[in-house]
Scaffold this motif. Structure first.
Motif, PDB file in Angstrom:
ATOM      1  N   CYS A 212      15.680  33.321  42.038  1.00 29.76           N
ATOM      2  CA  CYS A 212      14.639  32.809  41.126  1.00 29.76           C
ATOM      3  C   CYS A 212      13.807  33.973  40.582  1.00 29.76           C
ATOM      4  N   ARG A 213      14.482  34.933  39.976  1.00 25.36           N
ATOM      5  CA  ARG A 213      13.858  36.202  39.573  1.00 25.36           C
ATOM      6  C   ARG A 213      12.746  36.044  38.554  1.00 25.36           C
ATOM      7  N   PHE A 214      12.779  34.984  37.785  1.00 25.08           N
ATOM      8  CA  PHE A 214      11.801  34.833  36.707  1.00 25.08           C
ATOM      9  C   PHE A 214      10.813  33.701  36.985  1.00 25.08           C
ATOM     10  N   ALA A 215      10.630  33.426  38.288  1.00 26.21           N
ATOM     11  CA  ALA A 215       9.677  32.387  38.681  1.00 26.21           C
ATOM     12  C   ALA A 215       8.256  32.789  38.293  1.00 26.21           C
ATOM     13  N   ASN A 216       7.465  31.788  37.968  1.00 28.38           N
ATOM     14  CA  ASN A 216       6.072  32.015  37.566  1.00 28.38           C
ATOM     15  C   ASN A 216       5.161  31.042  38.313  1.00 28.38           C
ATOM     16  N   PRO A 217       5.029  31.242  39.649  1.00 31.26           N
ATOM     17  CA  PRO A 217       4.233  30.295  40.441  1.00 31.26           C
ATOM     18  C   PRO A 217       2.743  30.471  40.185  1.00 31.26           C
ATOM     19  N   PRO A 218       1.957  29.401  40.350  1.00 34.91           N
ATOM     20  CA  PRO A 218       0.501  29.519  40.222  1.00 34.91           C
ATOM     21  C   PRO A 218      -0.073  30.383  41.349  1.00 34.91           C
ATOM     22  N   VAL A 219      -1.214  30.981  41.091  1.00 42.20           N
ATOM     23  CA  VAL A 219      -1.863  31.865  42.063  1.00 42.20           C
ATOM     24  C   VAL A 219      -3.049  31.124  42.689  1.00 42.20           C
ATOM     25  N   GLN A 220      -3.088  31.087  43.998  1.00 41.77           N
ATOM     26  CA  GLN A 220      -4.221  30.465  44.691  1.00 41.77           C
ATOM     27  C   GLN A 220      -5.418  31.410  44.667  1.00 41.77           C
ATOM     28  N   VAL A 221      -6.570  30.897  44.268  1.00 43.05           N
ATOM     29  CA  VAL A 221      -7.776  31.710  44.146  1.00 43.05           C
ATOM     30  C   VAL A 221      -8.962  30.930  44.720  1.00 43.05           C
ATOM     31  N   LYS A 222      -9.841  31.636  45.389  1.00 43.33           N
ATOM     32  CA  LYS A 222     -11.063  31.013  45.891  1.00 43.33           C
ATOM     33  C   LYS A 222     -11.965  30.615  44.731  1.00 43.33           C
ATOM     34  N   ALA A 223     -12.774  29.638  44.942  1.00 37.88           N
ATOM     35  CA  ALA A 223     -13.625  29.093  43.887  1.00 37.88           C
ATOM     36  C   ALA A 223     -14.912  29.901  43.737  1.00 37.88           C
ATOM     37  N   ASP A 224     -14.785  31.207  43.455  1.00 35.84           N
ATOM     38  CA  ASP A 224     -15.971  32.021  43.152  1.00 35.84           C
ATOM     39  C   ASP A 224     -15.593  33.037  42.080  1.00 35.84           C
ATOM     40  N   LEU A 225     -16.587  33.457  41.310  1.00 32.05           N
ATOM     41  CA  LEU A 225     -16.344  34.315  40.155  1.00 32.05           C
ATOM     42  C   LEU A 225     -15.701  35.637  40.557  1.00 32.05           C
ATOM     43  N   GLY A 226     -16.146  36.239  41.643  1.00 32.03           N
ATOM     44  CA  GLY A 226     -15.611  37.534  42.052  1.00 32.03           C
ATOM     45  C   GLY A 226     -14.116  37.477  42.303  1.00 32.03           C
ATOM     46  N   SER A 227     -13.691  36.454  43.023  1.00 28.58           N
ATOM     47  CA  SER A 227     -12.264  36.305  43.318  1.00 28.58           C
ATOM     48  C   SER A 227     -11.460  36.081  42.043  1.00 28.58           C
ATOM     49  N   VAL A 228     -11.998  35.244  41.163  1.00 27.75           N
ATOM     50  CA  VAL A 228     -11.306  34.969  39.907  1.00 27.75           C
ATOM     51  C   VAL A 228     -11.206  36.238  39.065  1.00 27.75           C
ATOM     52  N   MET A 229     -12.303  37.012  38.985  1.00 29.04           N
ATOM     53  CA  MET A 229     -12.305  38.248  38.198  1.00 29.04           C
ATOM     54  C   MET A 229     -11.313  39.270  38.754  1.00 29.04           C
ATOM     55  N   ASP A 230     -11.245  39.375  40.079  1.00 28.38           N
ATOM     56  CA  ASP A 230     -10.301  40.314  40.690  1.00 28.38           C
ATOM     57  C   ASP A 230      -8.858  39.983  40.290  1.00 28.38           C
ATOM     58  N   VAL A 231      -8.529  38.702  40.358  1.00 25.60           N
ATOM     59  CA  VAL A 231      -7.178  38.278  40.028  1.00 25.60           C
ATOM     60  C   VAL A 231      -6.885  38.520  38.546  1.00 25.60           C
ATOM     61  N   LEU A 232      -7.857  38.195  37.679  1.00 21.75           N
ATOM     62  CA  LEU A 232      -7.640  38.365  36.246  1.00 21.75           C
ATOM     63  C   LEU A 232      -7.518  39.836  35.857  1.00 21.75           C
ATOM     64  N   GLN A 233      -8.347  40.700  36.452  1.00 26.60           N
ATOM     65  CA  GLN A 233      -8.267  42.122  36.128  1.00 26.60           C
ATOM     66  C   GLN A 233      -6.927  42.714  36.554  1.00 26.60           C
ATOM     67  N   LYS A 234      -6.443  42.297  37.705  1.00 29.24           N
ATOM     68  CA  LYS A 234      -5.135  42.757  38.155  1.00 29.24           C
ATOM     69  C   LYS A 234      -4.035  42.281  37.208  1.00 29.24           C
ATOM     70  N   HIS A 235      -4.172  41.039  36.768  1.00 33.80           N
ATOM     71  CA  HIS A 235      -3.185  40.471  35.849  1.00 33.80           C
ATOM     72  C   HIS A 235      -3.204  41.200  34.506  1.00 33.80           C
ATOM     73  N   LEU A 236      -4.387  41.522  34.007  1.00 35.52           N
ATOM     74  CA  LEU A 236      -4.495  42.182  32.702  1.00 35.52           C
ATOM     75  C   LEU A 236      -3.946  43.608  32.727  1.00 35.52           C
ATOM     76  N   LYS A 237      -3.980  44.230  33.883  1.00 36.03           N
ATOM     77  CA  LYS A 237      -3.428  45.583  34.006  1.00 36.03           C
ATOM     78  C   LYS A 237      -1.909  45.573  34.052  1.00 36.03           C
ATOM     79  N   ASN A 238      -1.338  44.446  34.503  1.00 35.85           N
ATOM     80  CA  ASN A 238       0.132  44.341  34.613  1.00 35.85           C
ATOM     81  C   ASN A 238       0.602  43.027  33.982  1.00 35.85           C
ATOM     82  N   PRO A 239       0.438  42.906  32.670  1.00 35.33           N
ATOM     83  CA  PRO A 239       0.819  41.649  32.013  1.00 35.33           C
ATOM     84  C   PRO A 239       2.332  41.450  32.057  1.00 35.33           C
ATOM     85  N   PRO A 240       2.771  40.183  32.025  1.00 39.19           N
ATOM     86  CA  PRO A 240       4.225  39.913  32.016  1.00 39.19           C
ATOM     87  C   PRO A 240       4.833  40.369  30.700  1.00 39.19           C
ATOM     88  N   ASN A 241       6.133  40.589  30.713  1.00 39.85           N
ATOM     89  CA  ASN A 241       6.837  41.013  29.495  1.00 39.85           C
ATOM     90  C   ASN A 241       6.835  39.900  28.457  1.00 39.85           C
TER      91      ASN A 241
END
Length: 522
Positions: free
Chosen positions: A493-522
């Motif tokens: 399942c090389r191209f799977a795109n599962p949802p990411v579990q995140v805690k319900a606080d802004l800091g956790s959400v921002m950390d995940v989004l910043q990491k995602h923006l640095k390594n966007p999918p093709n």
């Protein structure tokens, strides 16, 4: 399984924007149709500039009936059953009002049209007539199938037609998928699954159930209609029978179809038998039952369905302004559809609408690939196989009824057969979905076949290619969930795109989004 539970909890509804029926190739101007009068009662009159709205107490069937009564025109076209590939002068033939499924020798039947009568009108006439009916609500021509009525069931009374205005499905320019994964600029997907019950089977079932409706009115011994199914046939049959008030009986292989496919015949009031066998076993049983009871057989052994399915081929030509694509790729299971597409293209060539036909490719799942093995043997000997489980469940068939039809179509179109493994078809489906589609696993088989043929150089990057999508992806959400959850055994399942579990606080959400923006999918 934790990932799967997260996936389930993350599913949300989405909106769907309908696509227009016609999409013109780049730079093409659609010509204005020319209207020519004719003597058949099934032909449209030359339209006036303004059409008066029908009376409030008159429905579209009433309106069509009145217009027929006001016309002095008479029908001039005929069709009949003949043994498959028997030639024009076959001494054996049957009226379409007879209940017959096989020839005297036990072979398949085909619906043969009076081509001499059809040839009294040239290709320009037929092109203009068919184009004039697109998108209308005139009964029954608003249907993509019945807009070609003269080529389908020319003698049926429009009052007997059972239609949901099926057909007219979107021809989608797969721009991003073609460029990104194949280096192609002219790749198209014919979305036959955007239909009344979510599959191409509607195209054939409107024809078959309409003829059954006629037979019942003629007091033929038909109590109801039955089929064996891997899902989509039963959905189409039950819906059209329900619309006509005709009982439907469905044989399904137990635990081998999706929940979405199972619930359709149940919801439409069919009598559903879940049988502990595969499709081939169900098919054997329904053929035995219909030989003993007044139940009309609806499987593609019955050639009426192919008359409706062939109109998808005519539609493709219509949507390209009657230009012929280079390749058309069709998923294959029971193998009626590949012949139906050939028949539609061939009729257009013989009647002068186009000057050639495309090359056809039949794509099979490796787990159910008897046609592919036959093709690779040089057509030496056909051997049925025991079909293994495949995500492309609707084509999980090891002993296809229409094997002879398929071989005929492929040989006469310089065609090819290709196969796809489970991983190949699921990866292809994931790739397609990532570019904005939402396809079924069977379309994944066809796209995987295309990928192989592009890599081998058989299909060139400039070839105009159409992939036929046979069912809506919403019928197969479990397969998609399993893939993106990486819950499929022995599949990366090389191209799977599962949802990411995140805690319900802004800091956790921002950390995940910043990491995602640095390594966007093709």
């Amino acid at each position: 399984m934790a990932t799967a539970s997260v996936f389930y909890s993350s599913l949300s509804s989405f909106s769907h924007k309908s696509k227009p029926f016609y999409q013109s190739p780049a730079g093409k101007q659609r010509p204005s149709p020319t209207f020519i009068s004719c003597t058949s009662s099934t032909f449209d009159s030359t339209p006036s500039a303004l059409k008066t709205r029908r009376a409030a107490d008159e429905n579209i069937k009433d309106e069509a009936r009145r217009q027929r009564e006001d016309s002095s025109r008479h029908g001039e076209f005929r069709a009949k059953y003949v043994p498959f590939n028997s030639g024009i002068d076959s001494p054996e033939s049957y009226s379409l009002d007879e209940i017959v499924y096989r020839s005297q020798s036990g072979g398949l039947l085909d619906v043969q049209h009076d081509m001499d009568a059809l040839k009294r009108y040239d290709g320009a006439y037929w092109r203009a007539l068919f184009d004039s009916r697109v998108g209308k609500t005139t009964w029954p021509y608003g249907s993509g199938v019945w807009s070609k009525k003269e080529w389908v069931l020319p003698e049926i009374d429009p009052d007997d037609i059972v239609s949901a205005f099926e057909g007219n499905s979107n021809l989608f320019w797969a721009e991003r998928f073609g460029k990104q994964f194949l280096g192609m600029n002219d790749l198209w997907v014919k979305h036959c699954g955007i239909s009344h019950t979510g599959s191409f089977k509607d195209l054939g079932m409107t024809v078959l159930v309409s003829q059954v409706n006629r037979l019942r009115k003629l007091n033929r011994p038909v109590f109801g209609v039955g089929c064996a199914s891997t899902g989509d046939t039963s959905a189409a049959l039950s819906a059209y029978c329900a619309a006509a008030g005709i009982p439907s009986i469905v044989f399904l292989p137990a635990n081998k179809i999706s929940i979405a496919q199972l619930v359709q015949p149940i919801a439409n009031g069919a009598f559903v038998l879940s049988i502990d066998t595969d499709f081939d076993g169900c098919m054997k049983l329904i053929r035995e039952v219909t030989s003993e009871l007044p139940i009309y057989l609806a499987n593609s052994l019955n050639s009426l369905r192919l008359e409706g399915q062939k109109t998808a081929a005519i539609e493709i030509l219509q949507q390209f302004d009657w230009e012929v694509p280079d390749w058309v790729i069709v998923p294959g299971g029971n193998l009626g559809n590949i012949y139906a597409f050939y028949k539609g293209f061939k009729m257009c060539q013989e009647l002068g609408l186009v000057d050639r036909i495309p090359r056809l490719v039949c794509a099979q799942a490796k787990n159910a690939n008897p046609l592919y093995l036959y093709y690779k043997s040089g057509w030496k000997e056909f051997k049925p196989v025991k079909a293994n489980t495949t995500f492309a469940s609707a084509i999980q068939i090891g002993d296809p009824v229409s094997i002879d039809r398929a071989v005929y179509a492929l040989k006469n179109s310089n065609g090819i057969v290709e196969e796809a493994t489970e991983e190949e078809l699921m990866d292809a489906m994931a790739h397609a979905d990532s570019t904005g589609m939402f396809i079924c696993p069977h379309t994944g088989v066809a796209l995987a076949a295309l990928i192989k043929l592009r890599r081998s150089g058989v299909i060139a990057p400039t070839d105009r290619t159409v992939v036929v999508s046979t069912a809506h992806g919403l019928k197969f959400t479990q397969a998609k969930i399993d893939y993106h959850s990486k819950a499929i055994k022995n599949m990366e399942c090389r191209f799977a795109n599962p949802p990411v579990q995140v805690k319900a606080d802004l800091g956790s959400v921002m950390d995940v989004l910043q990491k995602h923006l640095k390594n966007p999918p093709n």
